[in-house]
Design a protein around this motif. Structure first.
Motif, PDB file in Angstrom:
ATOM      1  N   THR A   1       0.835  -1.200   0.000  1.00 34.44           N
ATOM      2  CA  THR A   1       0.000   0.000   0.000  1.00 34.44           C
ATOM      3  C   THR A   1       0.874   1.256   0.000  1.00 34.44           C
ATOM      4  O   THR A   1       0.538   2.254  -0.643  1.00 34.44           O
ATOM      5  CB  THR A   1      -0.938   0.009   1.220  1.00 34.44           C
ATOM      6  OG1 THR A   1      -1.731  -1.172   1.197  1.00 34.44           O
ATOM      7  CG2 THR A   1      -1.850   1.217   1.212  1.00 34.44           C
ATOM      8  N   ILE A   2       1.983   1.209   0.685  1.00 32.32           N
ATOM      9  CA  ILE A   2       2.911   2.347   0.692  1.00 32.32           C
ATOM     10  C   ILE A   2       3.478   2.566  -0.704  1.00 32.32           C
ATOM     11  O   ILE A   2       3.532   3.702  -1.201  1.00 32.32           O
ATOM     12  CB  ILE A   2       4.035   2.134   1.726  1.00 32.32           C
ATOM     13  CG1 ILE A   2       3.446   2.097   3.137  1.00 32.32           C
ATOM     14  CG2 ILE A   2       5.111   3.220   1.609  1.00 32.32           C
ATOM     15  CD1 ILE A   2       4.416   1.645   4.215  1.00 32.32           C
ATOM     16  N   VAL A   3       3.875   1.489  -1.359  1.00 31.34           N
ATOM     17  CA  VAL A   3       4.387   1.593  -2.731  1.00 31.34           C
ATOM     18  C   VAL A   3       3.284   2.108  -3.660  1.00 31.34           C
ATOM     19  O   VAL A   3       3.536   2.943  -4.532  1.00 31.34           O
ATOM     20  CB  VAL A   3       4.952   0.238  -3.219  1.00 31.34           C
ATOM     21  CG1 VAL A   3       5.361   0.315  -4.681  1.00 31.34           C
ATOM     22  CG2 VAL A   3       6.137  -0.185  -2.357  1.00 31.34           C
TER      23      VAL A   3
ATOM     24  N   VAL B   1      14.097   7.354  -1.888  1.00 30.98           N
ATOM     25  CA  VAL B   1      15.482   7.038  -1.515  1.00 30.98           C
ATOM     26  C   VAL B   1      15.766   7.487  -0.084  1.00 30.98           C
ATOM     27  O   VAL B   1      16.337   6.732   0.715  1.00 30.98           O
ATOM     28  CB  VAL B   1      16.474   7.674  -2.519  1.00 30.98           C
ATOM     29  CG1 VAL B   1      17.908   7.559  -2.026  1.00 30.98           C
ATOM     30  CG2 VAL B   1      16.316   7.035  -3.893  1.00 30.98           C
ATOM     31  N   VAL B   2      15.347   8.702   0.267  1.00 28.01           N
ATOM     32  CA  VAL B   2      15.554   9.198   1.633  1.00 28.01           C
ATOM     33  C   VAL B   2      14.810   8.302   2.618  1.00 28.01           C
ATOM     34  O   VAL B   2      15.362   7.929   3.667  1.00 28.01           O
ATOM     35  CB  VAL B   2      15.095  10.670   1.755  1.00 28.01           C
ATOM     36  CG1 VAL B   2      15.027  11.104   3.206  1.00 28.01           C
ATOM     37  CG2 VAL B   2      16.028  11.576   0.970  1.00 28.01           C
ATOM     38  N   ASN B   3      13.573   7.963   2.303  1.00 30.71           N
ATOM     39  CA  ASN B   3      12.773   7.098   3.170  1.00 30.71           C
ATOM     40  C   ASN B   3      13.455   5.741   3.363  1.00 30.71           C
ATOM     41  O   ASN B   3      13.502   5.216   4.479  1.00 30.71           O
ATOM     42  CB  ASN B   3      11.373   6.916   2.562  1.00 30.71           C
ATOM     43  CG  ASN B   3      10.442   6.187   3.482  1.00 30.71           C
ATOM     44  OD1 ASN B   3      10.363   6.487   4.656  1.00 30.71           O
ATOM     45  ND2 ASN B   3       9.732   5.222   2.932  1.00 30.71           N
ATOM     46  N   ALA B   4      13.979   5.182   2.278  1.00 33.03           N
ATOM     47  CA  ALA B   4      14.626   3.864   2.353  1.00 33.03           C
ATOM     48  C   ALA B   4      15.901   3.906   3.193  1.00 33.03           C
ATOM     49  O   ALA B   4      16.248   2.905   3.835  1.00 33.03           O
ATOM     50  CB  ALA B   4      14.932   3.347   0.954  1.00 33.03           C
TER      51      ALA B   4
ATOM     52  N   GLY C   1      13.612  -1.164   5.105  1.00 31.19           N
ATOM     53  CA  GLY C   1      12.536  -2.143   4.948  1.00 31.19           C
ATOM     54  C   GLY C   1      12.967  -3.143   3.899  1.00 31.19           C
ATOM     55  O   GLY C   1      14.148  -3.200   3.536  1.00 31.19           O
ATOM     56  N   PRO C   2      12.029  -3.884   3.388  1.00 32.46           N
ATOM     57  CA  PRO C   2      12.371  -4.845   2.333  1.00 32.46           C
ATOM     58  C   PRO C   2      12.932  -4.127   1.097  1.00 32.46           C
ATOM     59  O   PRO C   2      12.460  -3.040   0.733  1.00 32.46           O
ATOM     60  CB  PRO C   2      11.035  -5.506   2.005  1.00 32.46           C
ATOM     61  CG  PRO C   2      10.142  -5.217   3.155  1.00 32.46           C
ATOM     62  CD  PRO C   2      10.625  -3.935   3.754  1.00 32.46           C
TER      63      PRO C   2
ATOM     64  N   PRO D   1      11.752   0.090  -2.196  1.00 30.97           N
ATOM     65  CA  PRO D   1      12.276   1.228  -2.953  1.00 30.97           C
ATOM     66  C   PRO D   1      12.503   0.912  -4.424  1.00 30.97           C
ATOM     67  O   PRO D   1      12.292   1.773  -5.276  1.00 30.97           O
ATOM     68  CB  PRO D   1      13.586   1.581  -2.244  1.00 30.97           C
ATOM     69  CG  PRO D   1      13.948   0.372  -1.462  1.00 30.97           C
ATOM     70  CD  PRO D   1      12.678  -0.339  -1.141  1.00 30.97           C
ATOM     71  N   ILE D   2      12.893  -0.319  -4.720  1.00 26.85           N
ATOM     72  CA  ILE D   2      13.116  -0.675  -6.126  1.00 26.85           C
ATOM     73  C   ILE D   2      11.812  -0.577  -6.905  1.00 26.85           C
ATOM     74  O   ILE D   2      11.749   0.070  -7.964  1.00 26.85           O
ATOM     75  CB  ILE D   2      13.736  -2.084  -6.255  1.00 26.85           C
ATOM     76  CG1 ILE D   2      15.162  -2.073  -5.695  1.00 26.85           C
ATOM     77  CG2 ILE D   2      13.721  -2.563  -7.701  1.00 26.85           C
ATOM     78  CD1 ILE D   2      15.800  -3.431  -5.568  1.00 26.85           C
TER      79      ILE D   2
END
Length: 131
Positions: free
Chosen positions: A58-60, A96-99, A104-105, A109-110
């Motif tokens: 859901t975030i993605v 990127v900043v969040n990752a 997380g997994p 981010p990918i």
């Protein structure tokens, strides 16, 4: 130049609203554990680690929808695809900043970056029809 600036500002606001709204829906369906606060990074990291895959997806989805909506609004106001691509670049930078702040997994981010690029491309394909 004014249209470009207005488009970018409107795109940022739109993208932030959409991302926040989708994330709020996700939190309503999969609430974070009690005691999780956005100001406490340790509790956020623990919440991400404990979250089900659907909650993370859901975030993605929020990033993707925010990139699309923000880019679309920016493009329509500025009448240039550059405005939308600037919004996509800002969404990617935030991913990127969040990752880096909240590990997380790796797929998050990918897939978030790839889907933001697709969303930007789709937004650039929308052309308003004359009435």
């Amino acid at each position: 130049m004014l249209k470009l600036a207005l488009g970018i500002v409107a795109g940022i606001v739109t993208g932030m609203i959409v991302i926040s709204a989708v994330e709020m829906i996700g939190h309503a369906i999969w609430p974070p554990p009690p005691g999780t606060t956005s100001g406490d990074m340790d509790s956020v990291r623990a919440a991400i680690a404990a979250a089900p895959t659907a909650a993370l997806a859901t975030i993605v989805a929020a990033w993707t929808m925010g990139a699309f909506a923000g880019a679309l609004v920016a493009n329509l106001i500025a009448r240039r695809a550059l405005a939308g691509w600037i919004i996509v670049a800002l969404v990617i930078a935030s991913i990127v900043v969040n990752a880096t702040m909240i590990p997380g997994p790796v797929w998050m981010p990918i897939s978030g970056i790839l889907l933001a690029i697709v969303a930007g491309w789709l937004a650039s394909r929308v052309r308003p029809k004359p009435i």
